[in-house]
Design an enzyme around this catalytic site. Structure first.
Site, PDB file in Angstrom:
ATOM      1  N   GLY A  27       0.813  -1.220   0.000  1.00  0.00           N
ATOM      2  CA  GLY A  27       0.000   0.000   0.000  1.00  0.00           C
ATOM      3  C   GLY A  27       0.843   1.265   0.000  1.00  0.00           C
ATOM      4  CE1 TYR A  28       1.579   8.099  -0.134  1.00  0.00           C
ATOM      5  CE2 TYR A  28      -0.034   8.268   1.653  1.00  0.00           C
ATOM      6  CZ  TYR A  28       0.968   8.835   0.880  1.00  0.00           C
ATOM      7  OH  TYR A  28       1.342  10.129   1.117  1.00  0.00           O
ATOM      8  CB  ILE A  29       1.719   3.926   4.791  1.00  0.00           C
ATOM      9  CG1 ILE A  29       0.898   5.229   4.753  1.00  0.00           C
ATOM     10  CG2 ILE A  29       2.694   3.937   5.964  1.00  0.00           C
ATOM     11  CD1 ILE A  29      -0.029   5.450   5.918  1.00  0.00           C
ATOM     12  CG  ASP A  77      -1.027  -5.711   0.045  1.00  0.00           C
ATOM     13  OD1 ASP A  77      -2.204  -5.731  -0.363  1.00  0.00           O
ATOM     14  OD2 ASP A  77      -0.462  -4.684   0.454  1.00  0.00           O
ATOM     15  CG  ASN A  78      -6.326  -8.186   0.794  1.00  0.00           C
ATOM     16  OD1 ASN A  78      -5.971  -7.071   0.428  1.00  0.00           O
ATOM     17  ND2 ASN A  78      -7.358  -8.385   1.594  1.00  0.00           N
ATOM     18  CG  LEU A 118      -2.888 -10.152   7.527  1.00  0.00           C
ATOM     19  CD1 LEU A 118      -2.995  -8.929   8.415  1.00  0.00           C
ATOM     20  CD2 LEU A 118      -1.817 -11.098   8.095  1.00  0.00           C
ATOM     21  CB  SER A 146      -5.474   6.399  12.957  1.00  0.00           C
ATOM     22  OG  SER A 146      -6.084   7.596  12.556  1.00  0.00           O
ATOM     23  CB  THR A 178      -9.100   8.300  13.778  1.00  0.00           C
ATOM     24  OG1 THR A 178     -10.496   8.490  13.726  1.00  0.00           O
ATOM     25  CG2 THR A 178      -8.818   6.838  13.950  1.00  0.00           C
ATOM     26  CE1 TYR A 181      -8.924   3.398   9.371  1.00  0.00           C
ATOM     27  CE2 TYR A 181      -9.519   5.535  10.281  1.00  0.00           C
ATOM     28  CZ  TYR A 181      -8.560   4.668   9.803  1.00  0.00           C
ATOM     29  OH  TYR A 181      -7.258   5.065   9.755  1.00  0.00           O
ATOM     30  CE  LYS A 234      -6.049   2.017  11.414  1.00  0.00           C
ATOM     31  NZ  LYS A 234      -5.046   1.087  10.915  1.00  0.00           N
TER      32      LYS A 234
HETATM   33  C1  WQD Z   1      -8.596  16.517   5.873  1.00  0.00           C
HETATM   34  C2  WQD Z   1      -9.354  17.837   5.846  1.00  0.00           C
HETATM   35  C3  WQD Z   1     -11.682  17.635   5.288  1.00  0.00           C
HETATM   36  C4  WQD Z   1     -11.364  16.353   1.180  1.00  0.00           C
HETATM   37  C5  WQD Z   1      -8.912  10.750   7.723  1.00  0.00           C
HETATM   38  C6  WQD Z   1      -9.033   9.686   8.785  1.00  0.00           C
HETATM   39  C7  WQD Z   1      -7.691   9.402   9.389  1.00  0.00           C
HETATM   40  C8  WQD Z   1      -6.695   9.020   8.335  1.00  0.00           C
HETATM   41  C9  WQD Z   1      -6.656  10.018   7.234  1.00  0.00           C
HETATM   42  C10 WQD Z   1      -6.761   7.086   6.931  1.00  0.00           C
HETATM   43  C11 WQD Z   1     -10.745  17.749   6.487  1.00  0.00           C
HETATM   44  C12 WQD Z   1     -10.944  18.448   4.251  1.00  0.00           C
HETATM   45  C13 WQD Z   1     -11.049  16.747   2.462  1.00  0.00           C
HETATM   46  C14 WQD Z   1     -11.942  17.306   0.284  1.00  0.00           C
HETATM   47  C15 WQD Z   1     -11.818  18.966   2.017  1.00  0.00           C
HETATM   48  N1  WQD Z   1      -7.032   7.709   7.931  1.00  0.00           N
HETATM   49  N2  WQD Z   1     -11.286  18.034   2.874  1.00  0.00           N
HETATM   50  N3  WQD Z   1     -12.143  18.575   0.747  1.00  0.00           N
HETATM   51  O1  WQD Z   1     -10.481  13.415   7.789  1.00  0.00           O
HETATM   52  O2  WQD Z   1      -8.343  14.399   8.737  1.00  0.00           O
HETATM   53  O3  WQD Z   1      -8.483  11.975   8.346  1.00  0.00           O
HETATM   54  O4  WQD Z   1      -7.967  10.323   6.751  1.00  0.00           O
HETATM   55  O5  WQD Z   1      -6.484   6.531   6.113  1.00  0.00           O
HETATM   56  O6  WQD Z   1      -7.816   8.401  10.309  1.00  0.00           O
HETATM   57  O7  WQD Z   1      -9.931  10.113   9.776  1.00  0.00           O
HETATM   58  O8  WQD Z   1      -8.329  13.476   6.416  1.00  0.00           O
HETATM   59  O9  WQD Z   1      -7.742  14.093   4.104  1.00  0.00           O
HETATM   60  O10 WQD Z   1     -10.070  13.221   4.579  1.00  0.00           O
HETATM   61  O11 WQD Z   1      -9.436  15.497   5.371  1.00  0.00           O
HETATM   62  O12 WQD Z   1     -12.053  20.143   2.379  1.00  0.00           O
HETATM   63  O13 WQD Z   1     -12.263  17.014  -0.861  1.00  0.00           O
HETATM   64  O14 WQD Z   1      -9.592  18.192   4.468  1.00  0.00           O
HETATM   65  O15 WQD Z   1     -12.965  18.176   5.520  1.00  0.00           O
HETATM   66  O16 WQD Z   1     -10.983  18.948   7.148  1.00  0.00           O
HETATM   67  P1  WQD Z   1      -9.008  13.382   7.880  1.00  0.00           P
HETATM   68  P2  WQD Z   1      -8.897  13.999   5.034  1.00  0.00           P
END
Ligand code: WQD
Length: 337
Positions: free
Chosen positions: A10-12, A31-32, A59, A124, A126, A149, A153
């Site tokens: 994946g990306y990371i 990786d699947n 996995l 995360s 999150t 999600y 985590k």
């Molecule tokens: C960032 C900011 C949007 C898209 C999430 C998960 C986190 C991690 C990363 C994943 C927000 C704003 C976004 C757009 C916008 N997980 N935005 N227009 O929500 O901080 O984190 O993704 O793999 O666990 O919660 O990241 O990049 O979605 O958004 O204005 O088209 O950009 O509202 O404020 P987030 P995000």
């Protein structure tokens, strides 16, 4: 020294593979390919000049995971595999709990059977939910008041902590990622989301490339300096290097260690859009739109613990993140073929 990366295509994961191989470690990937492509592996091998075993398996398939441990001597696991689309997790909670929790249980069960008790988990920011104060430290209370999600985590963090409590041989490192963006300087690998991107930076780069018409900035009335949300964007190569440092920590210590991986600086969505335009001398058509459901106003990290205990600190600034994201998108208009 061999490291198994779950979700290593994946990306990371692909960026971590590069850093590990360049640090002289052996890498094994499972990786699947549900949200990644074999081409990412070929690109990593092209960048590093090194080949490594890749198991195209799920996995949750215990026999498949056992086979990997039987065929390789794994010293440490970096567990990245999982479903990660926040919105989709609300629609498909069973899929998310199955995919993220069951896989982790199978992995840990097999690890224990093979005496491999060192794991670095891709958690995360999150897990902090909507924090009362920023920056957040590792002591900031966690919250289950998020999405399926986000809960997976948090539950995995709890599971791994209980495992470490039950057996002092385990070494568990929980890395709480903030918002990874950017790409390898070669422009050969980067984020390649399927369909219309949910996350901000891939959306921005696809607008810049003319694949999408216009960016919507979600919410301009938040309690932040310019009214748009504030996040801690971190360059994916810095994030990857945080894993190299974490391996050293895991090999030398047992117990549970939690680290925030961010830059420690908060930038708003508006600032990111402005920085992208400046760094790349390109115009991004955008409009202001209502808030997106579930977004928190602001979060950024206190990363001093990772600096103190891992000797790690993010090196790339927002300008470089914007430059490298665009470099990747520009060179790969169709993503990874
Ligand atoms: C960032 C900011 C949007 C898209 C999430 C998960 C986190 C991690 C990363 C994943 C927000 C704003 C976004 C757009 C916008 N997980 N935005 N227009 O929500 O901080 O984190 O993704 O793999 O666990 O919660 O990241 O990049 O979605 O958004 O204005 O088209 O950009 O509202 O404020 P987030 P995000």
């Amino acid at each position: 020294m061999a490291v198994l990366l779950t979700g290593g295509a994946g990306y990371i994961g692909s960026h971590i593979c590069i850093e590990l191989l360049q640090a002289g470690m052996d890498v094994v990937v499972i990786d699947n390919f549900s949200n990644s492509k074999p081409e990412a592996v070929r690109r990593v091998q092209q960048i590093t000049g090194k080949k490594y075993p890749v198991y195209h398996e799920d996995l949750r398939d215990r026999a498949a995971v056992e086979k990997i441990f039987a065929e390789n001597t794994i010293d440490c696991v970096i567990h990245l595999a999982g479903s990660k689309a926040v919105g989709e997790s609300v629609q498909k909670p069973i899929l998310y709990y199955d995919n993220n929790l069951v896989s982790t249980l199978v992995l840990c069960d097999v690890m224990r059977d093979y005496g491999c008790k060192k794991i670095i988990f891709s958690s995360s920011a999150t897990v902090y939910g909507a924090p009362e104060q920023v920056p957040v430290t590792e002591e900031t209370p966690v919250s289950a008041d998020t999405t399926p999600y986000g809960k997976t985590k948090l539950f995995i963090e709890y599971m791994l902590q209980d495992i470490a409590k039950s057996d002092p041989d385990w070494s568990v490192i929980l890395l709480r990622y903030f918002n990874p963006i950017g790409a390898h300087a070669s422009g050969l690998i980067g984020e390649d989301p399927a369909g219309i991107p949910n996350n901000l930076m891939p959306f921005v780069t696809q607008v810049a490339a003319g694949k999408l018409e216009k960016l919507s900035v979600f919410g301009t009335d938040y309690d932040t300096p310019d009214g748009t949300c504030v996040r801690d964007f971190i360059h994916v190569v810095d994030l990857a290097q945080g894993h190299v440092k974490s391996i050293a920590k895991a090999m030398e210590n047992s117990g549970v260690f939690i680290y925030n991986l961010g830059t420690g600086k908060g930038y708003s969505v508006q600032q990111l859009v402005d920085a992208f335009q400046q760094a790349n001398d390109i115009e991004i058509p955008y409009q202001y739109a209502p808030r997106r459901k579930g977004d928190i106003a602001q979060i950024y990290a206190d990363c001093s613990k990772a600096q103190r205990e891992l000797g790690w600190q993010a090196q790339h600034d927002l300008f470089e993140m914007c430059r490298d994201s665009w470099n990747w998108q520009k060179k790969n208009p169709q993503g990874l073929a």
